[in-house]
Design an enzyme around this catalytic site. Structure first.
Site, PDB file in Angstrom:
ATOM      1  N   LYS A  19       0.826  -1.221   0.000  1.00  0.00           N
ATOM      2  CA  LYS A  19       0.000   0.000   0.000  1.00  0.00           C
ATOM      3  C   LYS A  19       0.848   1.254   0.000  1.00  0.00           C
ATOM      4  CE  LYS A  19      -1.812   1.860   3.963  1.00  0.00           C
ATOM      5  NZ  LYS A  19      -1.686   3.319   4.114  1.00  0.00           N
ATOM      6  N   ASN A  20       1.812   1.326   0.929  1.00  0.00           N
ATOM      7  CA  ASN A  20       2.519   2.595   1.100  1.00  0.00           C
ATOM      8  C   ASN A  20       3.512   2.877  -0.028  1.00  0.00           C
ATOM      9  OD1 ASN A  20       0.956   3.153   3.270  1.00  0.00           O
ATOM     10  ND2 ASN A  20       2.488   2.573   4.818  1.00  0.00           N
ATOM     11  N   ARG A  47      -5.089  10.303   3.279  1.00  0.00           N
ATOM     12  CA  ARG A  47      -4.034  11.254   3.648  1.00  0.00           C
ATOM     13  C   ARG A  47      -2.914  11.283   2.628  1.00  0.00           C
ATOM     14  NH1 ARG A  47      -4.419  13.536   8.365  1.00  0.00           N
ATOM     15  NH2 ARG A  47      -2.403  14.480   8.043  1.00  0.00           N
ATOM     16  N   CYS A  55      -6.317  13.322  12.163  1.00  0.00           N
ATOM     17  CA  CYS A  55      -5.872  11.949  11.961  1.00  0.00           C
ATOM     18  C   CYS A  55      -5.932  11.201  13.287  1.00  0.00           C
ATOM     19  CB  CYS A  55      -4.442  11.980  11.440  1.00  0.00           C
ATOM     20  SG  CYS A  55      -3.686  10.369  11.425  1.00  0.00           S
ATOM     21  N   ARG A  70      -0.335  15.436  12.716  1.00  0.00           N
ATOM     22  CA  ARG A  70       0.263  14.960  11.459  1.00  0.00           C
ATOM     23  C   ARG A  70       0.607  16.130  10.555  1.00  0.00           C
ATOM     24  NH1 ARG A  70      -1.790   9.212   8.939  1.00  0.00           N
ATOM     25  NH2 ARG A  70       0.076   9.062   7.679  1.00  0.00           N
ATOM     26  N   PRO A  71       1.622  16.915  10.957  1.00  0.00           N
ATOM     27  CA  PRO A  71       1.967  18.095  10.165  1.00  0.00           C
ATOM     28  C   PRO A  71       2.626  17.722   8.835  1.00  0.00           C
ATOM     29  CG  PRO A  71       3.564  17.776  11.931  1.00  0.00           C
ATOM     30  CD  PRO A  71       2.537  16.693  12.087  1.00  0.00           C
ATOM     31  N   ILE A  72       2.697  18.689   7.907  1.00  0.00           N
ATOM     32  CA  ILE A  72       3.429  18.448   6.656  1.00  0.00           C
ATOM     33  C   ILE A  72       4.546  19.491   6.498  1.00  0.00           C
ATOM     34  CG2 ILE A  72       1.558  17.235   5.455  1.00  0.00           C
ATOM     35  CD1 ILE A  72       1.165  19.890   3.844  1.00  0.00           C
ATOM     36  N   ASP A  73       4.993  20.035   7.645  1.00  0.00           N
ATOM     37  CA  ASP A  73       6.015  21.090   7.581  1.00  0.00           C
ATOM     38  C   ASP A  73       7.294  20.618   6.872  1.00  0.00           C
ATOM     39  OD1 ASP A  73       6.075  19.476  10.044  1.00  0.00           O
ATOM     40  OD2 ASP A  73       7.904  20.571  10.484  1.00  0.00           O
ATOM     41  N   GLN A  74       7.661  19.352   7.038  1.00  0.00           N
ATOM     42  CA  GLN A  74       8.900  18.877   6.410  1.00  0.00           C
ATOM     43  C   GLN A  74       8.742  18.723   4.889  1.00  0.00           C
ATOM     44  OE1 GLN A  74      11.852  18.712   8.195  1.00  0.00           O
ATOM     45  NE2 GLN A  74      10.461  19.694   9.640  1.00  0.00           N
ATOM     46  N   ASP A 109       3.623   0.543  12.096  1.00  0.00           N
ATOM     47  CA  ASP A 109       2.401  -0.003  11.496  1.00  0.00           C
ATOM     48  C   ASP A 109       2.150  -1.458  11.911  1.00  0.00           C
ATOM     49  OD1 ASP A 109       2.044   2.434  10.326  1.00  0.00           O
ATOM     50  OD2 ASP A 109       2.860   1.861   8.380  1.00  0.00           O
ATOM     51  N   ARG A 131      -9.060  -0.054   3.471  1.00  0.00           N
ATOM     52  CA  ARG A 131      -8.140   0.938   2.886  1.00  0.00           C
ATOM     53  C   ARG A 131      -6.800   0.289   2.552  1.00  0.00           C
ATOM     54  NH1 ARG A 131      -6.305   4.526   6.808  1.00  0.00           N
ATOM     55  NH2 ARG A 131      -4.776   4.836   5.181  1.00  0.00           N
TER      56      ARG A 131
HETATM   57  N1  EPU Z   1       6.201  14.544  10.831  1.00  0.00           N
HETATM   58  C1  EPU Z   1       6.436  15.863  11.087  1.00  0.00           C
HETATM   59  N2  EPU Z   1       6.429  16.721  10.006  1.00  0.00           N
HETATM   60  C2  EPU Z   1       6.219  16.311   8.731  1.00  0.00           C
HETATM   61  C3  EPU Z   1       5.985  14.943   8.497  1.00  0.00           C
HETATM   62  C4  EPU Z   1       5.987  14.075   9.570  1.00  0.00           C
HETATM   63  O1  EPU Z   1       6.633  16.278  12.215  1.00  0.00           O
HETATM   64  O2  EPU Z   1       6.237  17.144   7.821  1.00  0.00           O
HETATM   65  C5  EPU Z   1       6.206  13.594  11.956  1.00  0.00           C
HETATM   66  C6  EPU Z   1       4.857  12.893  12.137  1.00  0.00           C
HETATM   67  O3  EPU Z   1       3.993  13.669  12.926  1.00  0.00           O
HETATM   68  C7  EPU Z   1       5.276  11.575  12.774  1.00  0.00           C
HETATM   69  C8  EPU Z   1       6.653  11.295  12.165  1.00  0.00           C
HETATM   70  O4  EPU Z   1       7.109  12.542  11.643  1.00  0.00           O
HETATM   71  O5  EPU Z   1       5.409  11.745  14.149  1.00  0.00           O
HETATM   72  C9  EPU Z   1       6.681  10.279  11.054  1.00  0.00           C
HETATM   73  O6  EPU Z   1       5.739  10.611  10.058  1.00  0.00           O
HETATM   74  P1  EPU Z   1       5.933  10.192   8.538  1.00  0.00           P
HETATM   75  O7  EPU Z   1       5.939  11.433   7.727  1.00  0.00           O
HETATM   76  O8  EPU Z   1       7.057   9.234   8.420  1.00  0.00           O
HETATM   77  O9  EPU Z   1       4.574   9.417   8.243  1.00  0.00           O
HETATM   78  P2  EPU Z   1       3.725   9.475   6.926  1.00  0.00           P
HETATM   79  O10 EPU Z   1       4.591   9.567   5.745  1.00  0.00           O
HETATM   80  O11 EPU Z   1       2.627  10.471   7.070  1.00  0.00           O
HETATM   81  C10 EPU Z   1       3.786   6.916   6.472  1.00  0.00           C
HETATM   82  C11 EPU Z   1       2.793   5.806   6.327  1.00  0.00           C
HETATM   83  C12 EPU Z   1       2.201   5.481   7.684  1.00  0.00           C
HETATM   84  C13 EPU Z   1       3.329   5.091   8.636  1.00  0.00           C
HETATM   85  C14 EPU Z   1       4.391   6.199   8.697  1.00  0.00           C
HETATM   86  C15 EPU Z   1       5.601   5.824   9.509  1.00  0.00           C
HETATM   87  C16 EPU Z   1       2.005   6.171   4.104  1.00  0.00           C
HETATM   88  C17 EPU Z   1       0.895   6.564   3.215  1.00  0.00           C
HETATM   89  N3  EPU Z   1       1.753   6.236   5.398  1.00  0.00           N
HETATM   90  O12 EPU Z   1       3.063   8.030   6.976  1.00  0.00           O
HETATM   91  O13 EPU Z   1       1.374   4.364   7.465  1.00  0.00           O
HETATM   92  O14 EPU Z   1       2.828   4.864   9.923  1.00  0.00           O
HETATM   93  O15 EPU Z   1       4.825   6.514   7.356  1.00  0.00           O
HETATM   94  O16 EPU Z   1       6.199   4.681   9.005  1.00  0.00           O
HETATM   95  O17 EPU Z   1       3.065   5.784   3.648  1.00  0.00           O
HETATM   96  C18 EPU Z   1      -0.382   2.890   7.843  1.00  0.00           C
HETATM   97  O18 EPU Z   1      -0.053   2.320   6.779  1.00  0.00           O
HETATM   98  O19 EPU Z   1      -1.209   2.402   8.652  1.00  0.00           O
HETATM   99  C19 EPU Z   1       0.214   4.177   8.175  1.00  0.00           C
HETATM  100  C20 EPU Z   1      -0.271   5.005   9.073  1.00  0.00           C
END
Ligand code: EPU
Length: 428
Positions: A22-23, A93, A117, A122-126, A304, A396
């Site tokens: 999926k991811n 998302r 969420c 779940r910010p997207i600042d990065q 996960d 999903r």
């Molecule tokens: N974070 C920030 N800023 C950002 C992005 C992330 O502070 O801009 C923080 C998040 O709040 C979190 C950490 O960084 O605490 C890790 O977040 P990450 O960005 O790695 O997660 P993601 O890309 O949103 C993906 C998977 C998730 C999985 C995480 C961690 C997808 C679509 N989703 O999420 O999968 O838990 O990586 O491995 O790839 C799931 O499949 O059930 C699921 C939630």
């Protein structure tokens, strides 16, 4: 509105085949936008997050042809719209990958800002930090994220190890002018898969799977036929299900290396794991024992898999401590497990599990995807009947989970909302 009904207490036995990841799929499907020619994707999982991604592409003007249940030909040349509206984006998302892909191809994108969420903040600042470093203007306006600019390669340091920001930085920089060096990158198998997919179209990406990824921009990306990697978490979920039911299962179409953190932990808990080239056998012939688990970015134990392994530990002897190292709130499922007889206390990011050795069936609700998978495992291991509501979360990310488990002898069936209405009407 549909439910899963499970009659538990039966060991899972037999063979099961894992679907595509999926991811990886939710990033690779938008990545097709970057190609100047049609692409064929194979081993695409039949899950609702994939249907939504394909629908978004179609709505933007791409031609999406179904070749068979897991193979799609996508021609992105008709895309004439750079906006992913709220209605589509709110359902998934991962629609934030359209930001990186559209920005990388057209120099502009407008995607609905992801909303609340169940896993916490779940910010997207990065993601935005990476786009800005490449020269994009980023604005959040009335719930929409707007990014635009002519992109030039740069050094990007992620303050947080983020899967999504790493993938989005790759998508945006693959056609940027010059060299991008992405530091403190995430290393998950799906990061490597996205890089392999982009390279198969002619991109120049090195180092994916390490914490420094170098991306040299290229002018044009061409057609490719690409098979998505098997789903590490789906495989891990069936490994835990086999262990929780005291079963003996051969899990096929997997990459054993991706499962190492899960296999190692299962062995500590007393589960037998035997690796083959592209399959793995999991069986139990002794007691399950306590173990402590801390989730971390890859190659640590995957977040996960946290709800699933915690469920297994409720069946083990002794006290186990599970620490969530990635998400703010990933213990919301614990209340549901308590309804099934689990003895778990949670303090912030730490759960203390007193193994009770058994669970009992109960009506429960899935609050997110992996929580739902954990409740299925609990239901399979419990004595009596478990009814799981809100299974759309599970659908999903897991392809035909009920049918796959039936193939292992599980007594699980899906009851549709309409069936329930009919039963109530008949009773009146
Ligand atoms: N974070 C920030 N800023 C950002 C992005 C992330 O502070 O801009 C923080 C998040 O709040 C979190 C950490 O960084 O605490 C890790 O977040 P990450 O960005 O790695 O997660 P993601 O890309 O949103 C993906 C998977 C998730 C999985 C995480 C961690 C997808 C679509 N989703 O999420 O999968 O838990 O990586 O491995 O790839 C799931 O499949 O059930 C699921 C939630």
């Amino acid at each position: 509105m549909d439910k899963f009904i499970i009659k538990g207490g039966r060991p899972l036995v037999g063979e099961i085949t894992v679907s595509g990841a999926k991811n990886a799929a939710v990033a690779i499907i938008p990545a097709v936008i970057l190609s100047d020619e049609p692409c064929v994707l194979e081993n695409v999982p039949d899950i609702s997050d994939v249907s939504i991604s394909l629908k978004i592409l179609h709505e933007m003007g791409a031609d999406v042809e179904t070749i068979n249940a897991s193979t799609f030909r996508i021609d992105p040349r008709g895309i004439n719209n750079y906006c992913v509206p709220y209605e589509s984006a709110r359902k998934m998302r991962a629609s934030y990958y359209f930001l990186g892909a559209l920005l990388g191809k057209f120099g502009q994108a407008r995607v609905s800002m992801p909303g609340g969420c169940p896993l916490g903040d779940r910010p997207i600042d990065q993601h935005l930090k990476a786009f800005t470093a490449l020269g994009a203007d980023c604005n959040i306006d009335h719930g929409m994220v707007d990014v635009s600019g002519k992109l030039v390669g740069n050094q990007i340091y992620l303050d947080v190890v983020s899967v999504g920001a790493t993938m989005n930085a790759m998508l945006a920089s693959v056609k940027a002018i010059g060299l991008t060096v992405l530091e403190n990158a995430a290393k998950e198998p799906h990061i490597v898969d996205l890089a392999n997919f982009l390279n198969s179209m002619g991109a120049d990406i090195m180092g994916a799977g390490t914490d420094v990824i170098k991306i040299r921009g290229v002018g044009k990306l061409r057609s490719t036929n690409y098979s998505i990697i098997p789903d590490q978490i789906e495989a891990g979920t069936y490994m835990v299900a086999a262990a929780a039911t005291g079963g003996d299962v051969l899990i096929k179409n997997i990459i054993p290396k991706h499962l190492e953190p899960i296999s190692a932990k299962l062995e500590k808990i007393g589960v037998n794991v035997q690796e083959f080239d592209d399959s793995i056998r999991v069986w139990v012939d002794g007691p399950l024992v306590k173990s402590n688990v801390k989730t971390m970015p890859h190659p640590g134990f995957p977040t996960d898999m946290q709800p699933q392994i915690a469920t297994l530990l409720t069946l083990a002897e002794g006290t186990s401590i599970v620490t969530e190292g990635v998400w703010e709130q990933r213990f919301r499922y614990v209340d549901e497990l308590r309804r099934m007889g689990a003895d778990i206390s949670v303090d912030g990011k730490v759960a203390v599990i007193e193994g009770t050795g058994e669970l009992m069936g109960a009506p429960v609700k899935a609050c997110d995807l992996r929580a739902g998978a954990a409740l299925i495992i609990a239901g399979l291991a419990a004595y009596g009947i478990t009814e799981i509501e809100d299974i759309y979360h599970i659908e999903r990310g897991y392809e035909n989970m009920d049918l796959k488990l039936q193939g292992l002898g599980a007594e699980i069936s899906k009851k549709s909302f309409q069936e329930e209405v009919d039963i109530i009407k008949e009773a009146l």
